[in-house]
Enzyme design. Structure first.
Site, short mmCIF file in Angstrom:
data_model
loop_
_atom_site.label_atom_id
_atom_site.label_comp_id
_atom_site.label_asym_id
_atom_site.label_seq_id
_atom_site.Cartn_x
_atom_site.Cartn_y
_atom_site.Cartn_z
N HIS A 438 -28.47 36.44 -54.68
CA HIS A 438 -27.54 37.58 -54.87
C HIS A 438 -27.60 38.55 -53.56
CE1 HIS A 438 -24.92 39.78 -57.32
NE2 HIS A 438 -25.32 39.51 -58.44
N ASP A 442 -21.87 39.07 -53.47
CA ASP A 442 -22.11 39.93 -54.92
C ASP A 442 -21.18 38.57 -55.82
OD1 ASP A 442 -19.31 39.86 -54.41
OD2 ASP A 442 -19.09 42.11 -53.83
#
Length: 467
Positions: A438, A442
């Site tokens: 992450h 995104d």
């Protein structure tokens, strides 16, 4: 008769195997004490955290000592063997004496000529109280063959090795005190398989003859300091089987643990109708030429998706706090072998077509099964494709192959009810999952990548835009 005059011993140590490796485990000795070896002839097979490799000796002469039994871990720089060099033993074949040292001490480096076939030096039985010529060195001192010492007696004989499918099978039998010569292999030409050893161990355990945690047979005399290294670090309690985390399995354990510690991963998944992809593959293979594998088509889809979403073809430099994006795709693929999970890497997968990808997947898979993958073939990946569908499962949330940033998982392709063209139909459905770091992107980027992959699976013609 070999002559001792002019001979001296040279010690060959475990060389630097590259890739930052600091130790290796002895899997199988390729020479015995008393053997005549040529320059750059492989003398031992070792397993590192990256691969199984054969180590060539840079000296030519007679092996006078071996250091370490099979299963022993040695650090780089530890003694492996000593070789008596100088005046070469005369075998009557007219071989001329050669150079003592090739100067090559790294795995993969050697002389331009292939080493001659290994020959056994005729050895005489030692006099009472003297060590056997074929025994290992008990200390760091060299054990000179009896022929060099001039002792007289009958020549030594020894049985050939038992054929097994892999060194791991031999090790499993040795660790449980099982004599392989008592087994009948179920493989081709009597080859002993892992299943044969496991069946024999279960049968022995039921009869009380051998416990699964039995200590190995008493090892042969070995170099000082190696006996302790070969012993287990803990004693298994009744009903327990302890397996050391070392070699490739240990390296995988360390990498997965590091991935979990360092990478904030997330997973998204989608079901896709793979009916058209399967039809396209059938049509390709019906047209003649080399057969195209399903994995190769999925890899081609991956590289096309990474070209659209390059954020996922990257790594994180934590110290510099930077995301490093790559302009090439070195595609790793997870492969399960008898030695554990390995991830071979297809170099420049983005520049390969389906035929080239199929051939490279097949080559690396076979090398993984035989334990001959090189460190270079197991490192440097930028993205991993994990086809866990071969295990008969639909989905998974895999651990990212550190230091990469993402992994695409592919489940089994099975007939399922699916709404197609506004009607309920039976279609070939697959679940796709993407586990990603992450920090590099995104959820929108990850979702876009996975949706594009699913679109290509459902409509392979979409790939024509990037071919």
């Amino acid at each position: 008769m070999a002559h001792a005059s002019g001979m001296h011993s040279l010690e060959f140590k475990l060389p630097d195997l590259g890739e930052g490796l600091t130790e290796a485990e002895i899997v199988r000795w390729l020479v015995e004490v008393g053997d005549l070896v040529e320059i750059d002839q492989p003398v031992v097979e070792v397993e590192t955290a990256k691969a199984m490799v054969e180590v060539p000796c840079p000296y030519g002469g007679v092996v006078t000592a071996r250091f370490g039994e099979e299963g022993t871990e040695l650090p780089v720089g530890a003694p492996l063997i000593t070789v008596a060099v100088g005046e070469r033993p005369q075998s009557g074949t007219g071989d001329a004496a050669g150079a003592e040292n090739s100067g090559n001490v790294l795995v993969g480096y050697g002389t331009s000529e292939a080493p001659a076939r290994r020959r056994r030096v005729r050895q005489d039985r030692p006099v009472s109280g003297a060590p056997a010529a074929g025994s290992r060195a008990v200390t760091g001192q060299s054990t000179v063959p009896a022929a060099v010492n001039g002792q007289a007696g009958a020549p030594e004989t020894e049985d050939g090795p038992v054929p097994v499918i892999s060194p791991l099978v031999r090790r499993l039998a040795r660790q449980n005190g099982l004599d392989l010569r008592e087994l009948t292999g179920s493989g081709p030409d009597g080859l002993i398989l892992r299943a044969d050893v496991e069946y024999a161990l279960r049968a022995a355990a039921q009869s009380g003859a051998v416990a699964p945690t039995a200590e190995p047979h008493t090892p042969e005399p070995q170099a000082a300091g190696t006996a302790a290294a070969a012993q287990p670090t803990a004693t298994a309690a009744r009903g327990e089987i302890r397996t050391p985390l070392k070699g490739i399995r240990g390296a995988v354990a360390d990498k997965l643990a590091r991935s979990r510690r360092e990478i904030p991963d997330a997973t998204c998944w989608v079901d896709a109708d793979a009916t058209e992809l399967m039809r396209a593959r059938t049509a390709m293979n019906a047209a003649g030429g080399p057969k195209i594998s399903l994995l190769a088509l999925l890899a081609r889809i991956c590289t096309a998706a990474l070209a659209r979403f390059p954020e996922l073809n990257s790594t994180v430099d934590a110290e510099a706090r930077e995301v490093v994006r790559f302009d090439h795709v070195h595609l790793g693929f997870a492969a399960q072998t008898d030695r554990g999970l390995v991830v071979p890497v297809v170099r420049d997968a983005h520049a390969r077509d389906a035929e080239s990808l199929t051939a490279e997947f097949a080559r690396l898979t076979e090398a993984g099964r035989t334990g001959t993958l090189t460190p270079a073939e197991l490192t440097g990946g930028t993205f991993t494709l994990n086809n866990y569908g071969v295990f008969g499962v639909d989905g998974s949330t895999p651990i990212i192959n550190h230091p990469e940033a993402a992994m695409l998982g592919v489940g089994r392709i099975v007939p399922k009810p699916w709404v197609h063209g506004g009607e309920l139909a039976v279609r070939q459905v697959v679940q796709l999952s993407l586990t990603f770091d992450h920090r590099v992107c995104d959820g929108g980027t990850a979702g876009g990548f996975l949706r594009y992959v699913a679109d290509c699976v459902e409509q392979p013609a979409v790939l024509l835009r990037t071919l």
